[in-house]
Design an enzyme around this catalytic site. Structure first.
Site, PDB file in Angstrom:
ATOM      1  N   GLU A  12       0.835  -1.209   0.000  1.00 38.10           N
ATOM      2  CA  GLU A  12       0.000   0.000   0.000  1.00 38.10           C
ATOM      3  C   GLU A  12       0.871   1.261   0.000  1.00 38.10           C
ATOM      4  O   GLU A  12       0.377   2.349  -0.263  1.00 38.10           O
ATOM      5  CB  GLU A  12      -0.916  -0.005   1.234  1.00 38.10           C
ATOM      6  CG  GLU A  12      -1.906  -1.161   1.228  1.00 38.10           C
ATOM      7  CD  GLU A  12      -2.558  -1.415   2.575  1.00 38.10           C
ATOM      8  OE1 GLU A  12      -3.761  -1.650   2.602  1.00 38.10           O
ATOM      9  OE2 GLU A  12      -1.871  -1.399   3.609  1.00 38.10           O
ATOM     10  N   ASP A 216     -11.669  -6.462  -2.044  1.00 39.04           N
ATOM     11  CA  ASP A 216     -12.427  -7.724  -2.031  1.00 39.04           C
ATOM     12  C   ASP A 216     -13.790  -7.454  -1.422  1.00 39.04           C
ATOM     13  O   ASP A 216     -14.037  -6.357  -0.928  1.00 39.04           O
ATOM     14  CB  ASP A 216     -11.663  -8.790  -1.222  1.00 39.04           C
ATOM     15  CG  ASP A 216     -11.406  -8.340   0.211  1.00 39.04           C
ATOM     16  OD1 ASP A 216     -10.309  -7.800   0.485  1.00 39.04           O
ATOM     17  OD2 ASP A 216     -12.324  -8.461   1.051  1.00 39.04           O
TER      18      ASP A 216
HETATM   19  N1  ADE Z   1      -8.855  -5.557   4.391  1.00 38.39           N
HETATM   20  C1  ADE Z   1      -9.059  -5.848   3.084  1.00 38.39           C
HETATM   21  N2  ADE Z   1      -9.954  -6.833   2.952  1.00 38.39           N
HETATM   22  C2  ADE Z   1     -10.328  -7.190   4.203  1.00 38.39           C
HETATM   23  C3  ADE Z   1     -11.214  -8.151   4.712  1.00 38.39           C
HETATM   24  N3  ADE Z   1     -11.888  -8.964   3.903  1.00 38.39           N
HETATM   25  N4  ADE Z   1     -11.348  -8.256   6.062  1.00 38.39           N
HETATM   26  C4  ADE Z   1     -10.652  -7.433   6.878  1.00 38.39           C
HETATM   27  N5  ADE Z   1      -9.785  -6.512   6.450  1.00 38.39           N
HETATM   28  C5  ADE Z   1      -9.629  -6.382   5.114  1.00 38.39           C
END
Ligand code: ADE
Length: 248
Positions: A12, A216
């Protein structure tokens, strides 16, 4: 005035680090900090690592040791709100700690000692950050295009939830989100650090804002989508948005 740009993981931060001028590397509390100049502005780039405690420690070091005037978090999150798609950008107006529960002594999710369930970000800094994202989305053309998105990226402004859990199942995401929504708190995204930084910044009365790109959907494919997005796309978003933010 020095701005801290905080991220959880190197992917990042890498784009920002590549553009840092007069960079000076310092190690403190087992973390690497980079002091320098980014687009003509005094910054400290920091990596928190994962989770609320790691983020709180890093934020405290940034304030106590590096004397930063404001903290901006840039990273990724799992989208849980309706219509919050992979590739979209979420700017946090406030944060909730989804794993905080001192009920029935205190309202569910409320951190004792703080007002209400939601920990607010700084409204002025948040407005500047969301304006920067808007400019990026309008002017960046295909800059944010990538293989993981189905629709053009959109900006969402609202509540983000943090907790010490990587959410990889839609039932868990629903179990986390639905009760918050029922209580009037419409959560857009989940991640693992922001609420801790928000809490520390409230303690020190230091302006804090956060931008999270959706990597996601916090569902059964999150463990595949997250690393792929991190490897290929995350740093591009951070680099462009932070540049625009510093110019605003
Ligand atoms: N950061 C990015 N994706 C995540 C997820 N699915 N759960 C927790 N933190 C995250």
């Amino acid at each position: 005035m020095t701005t801290a740009i905080l991220s959880a993981l190197p992917e990042e931060q890498s784009g920002l680090l590549a553009r840092l001028e007069q960079g000076q590397r310092l190690v403190h509390a087992g973390r690497v900090f980079w002091r320098g100049s980014l687009h003509g502005h005094s910054v400290v780039l920091a990596l928190s690592g994962i989770g609320k405690v790691a983020a709180a420690t890093t934020a405290t070091v940034l304030i106590e040791r590096f004397r930063v005037a404001r903290i901006v978090f840039t990273g990724v999150a799992g989208g849980v709100g309706e219509g919050v798609a992979v590739g979209d950008i979420v700017v946090a107006q406030d944060y909730v700690q989804h794993d905080m529960d001192v009920s029935p002594l205190f309202e569910r999710w409320r951190v004792p000692g703080y007002e209400g369930v939601c920990l607010p970000c700084d409204p002025t800094l948040t407005a500047i950050l969301s304006e920067a994202v808007n400019v990026c989305l309008v002017s960046a053309g295909s800059y944010f295009d990538h293989e993981f998105m189905d629709t053009a990226p959109r900006l969402h402004l609202g509540l983000v939830a943090s907790g010490d859990r990587f959410v990889t199942c839609s039932e868990v995401a629903r179990a986390l989100r639905d009760p918050l929504v029922a209580a009037g708190h419409d959560v857009l995204a989940v991640e693992m650090e922001g609420a801790a930084v928000a809490q520390v910044c409230l303690d020190y009365q230091l302006p804090f804002a956060a931008v999270r790109t959706v990597s996601d959907r916090a569902d059964a494919s999150a463990h595949v989508d997250f690393p792929a997005f991190m490897e290929k796309v995350a740093s591009r978003y951070a680099e462009r948005i932070v540049q625009q933010f510093l110019e605003e």
